[in-house]
Design a protein around this motif. Structure first.
Motif, short mmCIF file in Angstrom:
data_model
loop_
_atom_site.label_atom_id
_atom_site.label_comp_id
_atom_site.label_asym_id
_atom_site.label_seq_id
_atom_site.Cartn_x
_atom_site.Cartn_y
_atom_site.Cartn_z
N TRP A 40 16.80 -19.09 -48.27
CA TRP A 40 18.21 -18.91 -47.92
C TRP A 40 18.75 -20.09 -47.13
O TRP A 40 19.93 -20.45 -47.28
CB TRP A 40 18.42 -17.60 -47.17
CG TRP A 40 18.22 -16.42 -48.07
CD1 TRP A 40 17.31 -15.42 -47.90
CD2 TRP A 40 18.91 -16.12 -49.28
NE1 TRP A 40 17.39 -14.53 -48.93
CE2 TRP A 40 18.36 -14.93 -49.80
CE3 TRP A 40 19.92 -16.74 -49.99
CZ2 TRP A 40 18.80 -14.36 -50.99
CZ3 TRP A 40 20.36 -16.16 -51.19
CH2 TRP A 40 19.81 -14.99 -51.66
N THR A 41 17.93 -20.72 -46.31
CA THR A 41 18.35 -21.92 -45.59
C THR A 41 18.66 -23.04 -46.57
O THR A 41 19.66 -23.76 -46.42
CB THR A 41 17.26 -22.36 -44.59
OG1 THR A 41 17.02 -21.29 -43.68
CG2 THR A 41 17.66 -23.61 -43.83
N HIS A 44 21.97 -22.30 -48.11
CA HIS A 44 23.05 -22.58 -47.15
C HIS A 44 23.32 -24.07 -47.02
O HIS A 44 24.47 -24.50 -46.97
CB HIS A 44 22.69 -21.99 -45.79
CG HIS A 44 23.59 -22.45 -44.69
ND1 HIS A 44 24.87 -21.97 -44.54
CD2 HIS A 44 23.41 -23.37 -43.72
CE1 HIS A 44 25.44 -22.57 -43.51
NE2 HIS A 44 24.58 -23.42 -42.99
N ASN A 45 22.26 -24.85 -46.97
CA ASN A 45 22.41 -26.29 -46.76
C ASN A 45 22.92 -27.04 -47.98
O ASN A 45 23.24 -28.22 -47.87
CB ASN A 45 21.09 -26.90 -46.31
CG ASN A 45 20.73 -26.51 -44.90
OD1 ASN A 45 21.58 -26.08 -44.13
ND2 ASN A 45 19.46 -26.62 -44.56
N HIS A 48 27.45 -25.49 -49.98
CA HIS A 48 28.77 -25.94 -49.53
C HIS A 48 29.22 -27.19 -50.30
O HIS A 48 30.40 -27.52 -50.31
CB HIS A 48 28.78 -26.20 -48.02
CG HIS A 48 27.99 -27.39 -47.60
ND1 HIS A 48 26.62 -27.38 -47.48
CD2 HIS A 48 28.38 -28.64 -47.28
CE1 HIS A 48 26.21 -28.57 -47.09
NE2 HIS A 48 27.25 -29.35 -46.97
N ALA A 173 24.39 -29.06 -43.07
CA ALA A 173 25.03 -27.73 -42.99
C ALA A 173 26.36 -27.79 -42.26
O ALA A 173 26.65 -28.63 -41.50
CB ALA A 173 24.11 -26.76 -42.28
#
Length: 173
Positions: A40-41, A44-45, A48, A173
């Motif tokens: 999940w990290t 997220h990173n 975007h 991030a």
């Protein structure tokens, strides 16, 4: 991820010895939690940067979520049957299924977002992704033929490989 904790066995007696007897359960839980957390990290990173998504991306994401939904079940199987080849291999297949699904997601996003520099798995170096997959496949093979717990140890090593490979990307991030 947090649902994994519901599968933890309770000790027969709440003592240090009782908790120690469940160390395989805690190891399986911890490994699954942090492996999913790293996944999940990574999402997220990198997400975007995405401007466009196709139906292929959605389908690969659904496949990844389906396979990932098996984590509580396979984690509990491994925790309760740590030296069982079938439990370990099933767990490894789930991990590899999520890995390959994420690679497909990355590929589909790269195809429609030409300004995003995604490799095999988002912004991770391809050599790290290859090493991650090779370590997991070796773990799967050894779990099938020699020593079943090799699978979880391979996933632990692979988690560090991906974790260290993603470390320089933490400021994105």
């Amino acid at each position: 991820m947090t649902i994994l904790v519901l599968e933890l066995e309770k000790p027969a007696q709440v003592t240090l010895a009782g908790l120690w007897a469940l160390r395989a359960n805690f190891f399986a839980y911890t490994l699954s939690f942090f492996w999913l957390g790293l996944m999940w990290t990574t999402h997220h990173n990198n997400w975007h940067l995405v401007k466009k998504v196709t139906n292929h991306t959605v389908m690969y994401s659904l496949l990844m979520l389906f396979v990932a939904s098996l984590f509580p079940y396979t984690t509990s199987l491994v925790a309760s049957n740590f030296n069982n080849a079938t439990a370990q291999v099933f767990y490894g297949i789930v991990v590899l299924g999520v890995s390959f699904s994420n690679m497909a997601i990355s590929h589909s996003l790269k195809a429609v977002n030409p300004n995003v520099h995604f490799g095999w798995l988002y912004g991770l170096p391809n050599r790290s992704v290859l090493l991650d997959i090779v370590v997991k496949l070796i773990g799967l093979l050894l779990a099938l033929t020699v020593y079943p717990p090799t699978m979880v140890y391979a996933i632990l090593v692979a988690t560090f490989i991906v974790g260290f490979a993603s470390w320089p990307n933490k400021n994105k991030a």
